[in-house]
Scaffold this motif. Sequence first.
Motif, PDB file in Angstrom:
ATOM      1  N   LEU A  45      13.052 -71.334  40.754  1.00 36.46           N
ATOM      2  CA  LEU A  45      12.411 -70.454  41.725  1.00 36.46           C
ATOM      3  C   LEU A  45      12.555 -70.988  43.150  1.00 36.46           C
ATOM      4  CD1 LEU A  45       9.069 -69.695  39.848  1.00 36.46           C
ATOM      5  CD2 LEU A  45      11.101 -68.262  39.996  1.00 36.46           C
ATOM      6  N   GLY A  46      13.138 -72.184  43.296  1.00 40.56           N
ATOM      7  CA  GLY A  46      13.234 -72.788  44.617  1.00 40.56           C
ATOM      8  C   GLY A  46      11.891 -73.271  45.116  1.00 40.56           C
ATOM      9  N   ASP A  47      10.973 -73.520  44.167  1.00 43.48           N
ATOM     10  CA  ASP A  47       9.610 -73.883  44.544  1.00 43.48           C
ATOM     11  C   ASP A  47       9.394 -75.389  44.625  1.00 43.48           C
ATOM     12  OD1 ASP A  47       9.753 -74.546  41.892  1.00 43.48           O
ATOM     13  OD2 ASP A  47       8.325 -73.031  41.228  1.00 43.48           O
ATOM     14  N   GLY A  48      10.409 -76.174  44.284  1.00 47.83           N
ATOM     15  CA  GLY A  48      10.267 -77.619  44.330  1.00 47.83           C
ATOM     16  C   GLY A  48       9.492 -78.195  43.163  1.00 47.83           C
ATOM     17  N   LEU A  49       9.059 -77.367  42.232  1.00 48.38           N
ATOM     18  CA  LEU A  49       8.248 -77.842  41.117  1.00 48.38           C
ATOM     19  C   LEU A  49       9.082 -78.391  39.972  1.00 48.38           C
ATOM     20  CD1 LEU A  49       5.606 -74.979  40.906  1.00 48.38           C
ATOM     21  CD2 LEU A  49       5.355 -77.202  41.977  1.00 48.38           C
ATOM     22  N   GLY A  50      10.375 -78.102  39.958  1.00 47.47           N
ATOM     23  CA  GLY A  50      11.192 -78.535  38.848  1.00 47.47           C
ATOM     24  C   GLY A  50      10.925 -77.712  37.599  1.00 47.47           C
ATOM     25  N   LEU A  51      10.292 -76.555  37.755  1.00 52.31           N
ATOM     26  CA  LEU A  51       9.984 -75.681  36.628  1.00 52.31           C
ATOM     27  C   LEU A  51      10.842 -74.431  36.676  1.00 52.31           C
ATOM     28  CD1 LEU A  51       6.068 -75.691  36.530  1.00 52.31           C
ATOM     29  CD2 LEU A  51       7.609 -76.873  34.994  1.00 52.31           C
ATOM     30  N   THR A  52      11.261 -74.003  35.525  1.00 45.24           N
ATOM     31  CA  THR A  52      11.943 -72.718  35.419  1.00 45.24           C
ATOM     32  C   THR A  52      10.884 -71.627  35.512  1.00 45.24           C
ATOM     33  OG1 THR A  52      11.683 -72.640  33.029  1.00 45.24           O
ATOM     34  CG2 THR A  52      13.678 -73.724  33.889  1.00 45.24           C
ATOM     35  N   PRO A  53      11.264 -70.376  35.690  1.00 44.03           N
ATOM     36  CA  PRO A  53      10.263 -69.305  35.685  1.00 44.03           C
ATOM     37  C   PRO A  53       9.426 -69.306  34.402  1.00 44.03           C
ATOM     38  CG  PRO A  53      12.327 -68.472  36.547  1.00 44.03           C
ATOM     39  CD  PRO A  53      12.596 -69.864  36.038  1.00 44.03           C
ATOM     40  N   ALA A  54      10.083 -69.575  33.265  1.00 40.79           N
ATOM     41  CA  ALA A  54       9.343 -69.618  31.995  1.00 40.79           C
ATOM     42  C   ALA A  54       8.365 -70.793  31.969  1.00 40.79           C
ATOM     43  CB  ALA A  54      10.311 -69.711  30.822  1.00 40.79           C
ATOM     44  N   GLY A  55       8.775 -71.934  32.523  1.00 44.62           N
ATOM     45  CA  GLY A  55       7.889 -73.098  32.573  1.00 44.62           C
ATOM     46  C   GLY A  55       6.688 -72.856  33.463  1.00 44.62           C
ATOM     47  N   MET A  56       6.899 -72.194  34.593  1.00 46.40           N
ATOM     48  CA  MET A  56       5.789 -71.880  35.481  1.00 46.40           C
ATOM     49  C   MET A  56       4.842 -70.885  34.812  1.00 46.40           C
ATOM     50  SD  MET A  56       4.188 -72.561  38.068  1.00 46.40           S
ATOM     51  CE  MET A  56       4.491 -72.809  39.772  1.00 46.40           C
ATOM     52  N   ARG A  57       5.397 -69.931  34.093  1.00 45.18           N
ATOM     53  CA  ARG A  57       4.561 -68.962  33.370  1.00 45.18           C
ATOM     54  C   ARG A  57       3.694 -69.678  32.338  1.00 45.18           C
ATOM     55  NH1 ARG A  57       4.967 -65.591  28.748  1.00 45.18           N
ATOM     56  NH2 ARG A  57       3.851 -63.651  29.057  1.00 45.18           N
ATOM     57  N   ARG A  58       4.285 -70.618  31.603  1.00 46.77           N
ATOM     58  CA  ARG A  58       3.504 -71.381  30.616  1.00 46.77           C
ATOM     59  C   ARG A  58       2.409 -72.196  31.296  1.00 46.77           C
ATOM     60  NH1 ARG A  58       8.554 -71.820  28.194  1.00 46.77           N
ATOM     61  NH2 ARG A  58       8.979 -73.824  29.171  1.00 46.77           N
ATOM     62  N   ALA A  59       2.715 -72.794  32.445  1.00 43.49           N
ATOM     63  CA  ALA A  59       1.704 -73.577  33.170  1.00 43.49           C
ATOM     64  C   ALA A  59       0.555 -72.684  33.619  1.00 43.49           C
ATOM     65  CB  ALA A  59       2.342 -74.274  34.376  1.00 43.49           C
ATOM     66  N   ARG A  60       0.862 -71.474  34.082  1.00 47.87           N
ATOM     67  CA  ARG A  60      -0.198 -70.553  34.511  1.00 47.87           C
ATOM     68  C   ARG A  60      -1.037 -70.080  33.322  1.00 47.87           C
ATOM     69  NH1 ARG A  60       3.558 -68.230  38.921  1.00 47.87           N
ATOM     70  NH2 ARG A  60       2.701 -69.280  40.734  1.00 47.87           N
TER      71      ARG A  60
END
Length: 75
Positions: A45-60
Motif C-alpha cells: 500500500l506504500g504505507d511503510g508498514l511492510g504489510l500487504t493489503p491482506a495483512g493490514m486487513r487481518r491486523a484491523r
Amino acid sequence: MVTTAQALAAGLTRDQVRHLWRSGRWTRIARGCFVPVGTSTEGALGDGLGLTPAGMRRARIRAAVACLRRSRHGA
C-alpha cells in the motif's frame, strides 16, 4: 499488532507508547491497537508498514476483536 495492554505488560509506560505512536514508529489502527512500522520494506500500500493489503486487513480485524473484548470485560 500490539495492544496498549501488551505494551504496558512488556514494561513500556503510557508515555513511551504515546511517543512511539506520535513519532510514527507505530501506526494506530484502532483505539489501543498499533502496528509497528516496518523498517525493511514498504507494504504494497506504500504505507511503510511492510504489510500487504491482506495483512493490514487481518491486523484491523484483530484490532476490532481486541476492542470488543475490552468492552465486554469493562476495561
